[in-house]
Design an enzyme around this catalytic site. Structure first.
Site: not given
Length: 465
Positions: A214, A248
């Site tokens: 991720e 993110c």
């Protein structure tokens, strides 16, 4: 906690031995672990909130919504579906193997390594753990050393609530992470930056261990003239400056049609003032940068030579308190340092484009982002976004909120990551869907056995053709 190579190896062997005992296969054991995690989060809510404030200056409400509450919701969803997801699924069997019964049986992978991230140090550590436990795995959790207060609370509290023969928490720096990566885990789940992601993947390849990465990237925002500018600005500001931009999937830059460029920038400034006041450093709802070196990194991005004539709104910072103001860089050059790598902080570049197709073309010329946000009420523009923008998640007329839907997966594509989790997808990531085929002795079709005659060959072709 400094962990030497020998203890790390010992911890792994203990987890592996436990897994081989099939202890984690028991569904009631899995349910108990999830329930205990929820008890831990509720019982020590104040302790976690304090740790998050120490690490990132997180406001209490933000810490609850984005970390503790998020995890509690995830646990409830996993508990609700645990028995359904783990139930074997009957599938049909072809005529060629009849009489037979075919099933798909979800089984745990084994011992998995979860490497947490510092920006959401509680959520991004425990969400993969929740999925791994639901799937019946043993887990080694390595929290980020960049958020030491939260890591310390995890190391203290997790053994008090979870089965320590199945779940281990190891604190430490990069040397501990490197040592962990030498071990033959059955899956590695890493959240963080692309450079470390490459290191993780190379290490995992030595054991042919599957990985979930991720990562991140520059998540763009496209603003059409066919939108509600005020609401659009509020949603962009909320998504960008929550956690002081250290998310993110935070909007990384904005591409806005020139017809509404000035109007949008004015609305963005107004939204910042409305949310955080004229002095955001005094706001109870605005966080801090995780470390001084990150403040220094962000400061370099808005130096005059880096801005190259762009106009700056905000930009104040304090190295002593790790404060960095909500900042807008208007008329940012596509060649600016701000546009070369993920900002991961509270700086929002704004670039004018002639039209929405030009914005889409710009995005397609870059690496595939983890998220892309499009604000428009024009159906043609939205169809084009779905068809032409490749990204982890496409979110229309909002930012970040898609994370609250457990029925959709979360993950990147290309440079923004590989693999996915959340909800059922997390269970699937940490499971092997094992086919089980059982044939009966009640009937034997000997056409598959030699010696082959022309009749046997003809029948085989009929069965398999």
């Amino acid at each position: 906690m400094n962990t030497s190579a020998a203890p790390i190896h010992t911890h792994f062997e203990r987890l592996h031995d436990t897994f081989l005992s099939h202890k984690t296969y028991d569904l009631h054991w899995r349910r108990r672990q999830l329930e205990q995690l929820a008890v831990m989060l509720r019982t020590h809510k104040a302790e976690f909130i304090q740790a998050l404030a120490e690490d990132l200056g997180k406001p209490a409400t933000e810490a609850w919504v984005t970390e503790i509450g998020f995890l509690l919701s995830d646990i409830r969803y996993q508990l609700k579906h645990l028995f359904k997801w783990t139930k074997p699924k009957r599938v049909s069997s072809p005529l060629a193997i009849q009489p037979a019964r075919s099933r798909l049986v979800p089984e745990p992978l084994g011992v998995v390594l979860v490497m947490g991230a510092w920006n959401y140090p509680l959520q991004l550590s425990l969400a993969p753990v929740i999925a791994a436990l639901t799937a019946g795995n043993c887990v080694m959790l390595k929290p980020s050393e960049v958020s030491p207060a939260t890591a310390a609370v995890l190391a203290k509290r997790v053994p008090e609530y979870l089965d320590s023969s199945c779940v281990q928490v190891l604190e430490g720096d990069a040397s501990v992470a490197n040592e962990l990566l030498t071990l033959p885990f059955h899956h590695v789940f890493y959240t963080g930056g692309g450079q470390v992601g490459k290191i993780v993947m190379r290490a995992a390849a030595e054991h042919l261990t599957p990985v979930t990465l991720e990562l991140g990237g520059k998540s763009p925002v496209v603003v059409s003239k066919h939108t509600n500018i005020k609401v659009t600005a509020q949603r962009i500001v909320w998504g960008k400056f929550i956690n002081a931009g250290q998310t993110c999937i935070a909007p990384d830059y904005v591409l806005v049609e020139e017809d509404v460029h000035e109007e949008l920038v004015a609305a963005l400034k107004e939204a910042i003032h409305t949310f955080y006041g004229s002095t955001p450093d005094e706001s109870n709802d605005y966080g801090r940068i995780v470390a001084k070196r990150h403040v220094e990194r962000l400061a370099k991005l808005i130096e005059p030579e880096a801005l190259a004539g762009a106009s700056l709104y905000g930009g104040e910072y304090d190295l002593e308190t790790n404060y960095f103001a909500p900042t807008i860089v208007d008329n940012c050059s596509p060649e600016s340092p701000l546009m070369q790598e993920e900002i991961f902080g509270p700086i929002l570049p704004v670039i004018g484009v002639p039209d929405v197709p030009a914005a889409y073309a710009f995005i397609r010329s870059k690496a595939r982002p983890l998220a892309c946000y499009v604000f428009s009420q024009d159906k043609t523009e939205l169809r084009q976004a779905e068809h032409f923008i490749q990204c982890g998640t496409l979110c229309i007329n909002d930012t970040i909120s898609f994370m609250l839907n457990p029925k959709i997966p979360f993950g990147g594509v290309g440079g923004s990551g590989m693999g996915r989790y959340h909800g059922k997808w997390g269970f699937d990531t940490f499971s092997h869907l094992k086919p089980v085929v059982t044939r009966s002795f009640s009937f034997e079709l000997d056409v598959r056995y030699p010696p082959f005659t022309s009749l046997k060959t003809k029948l085989l072709k009929m069965l398999l053709g």
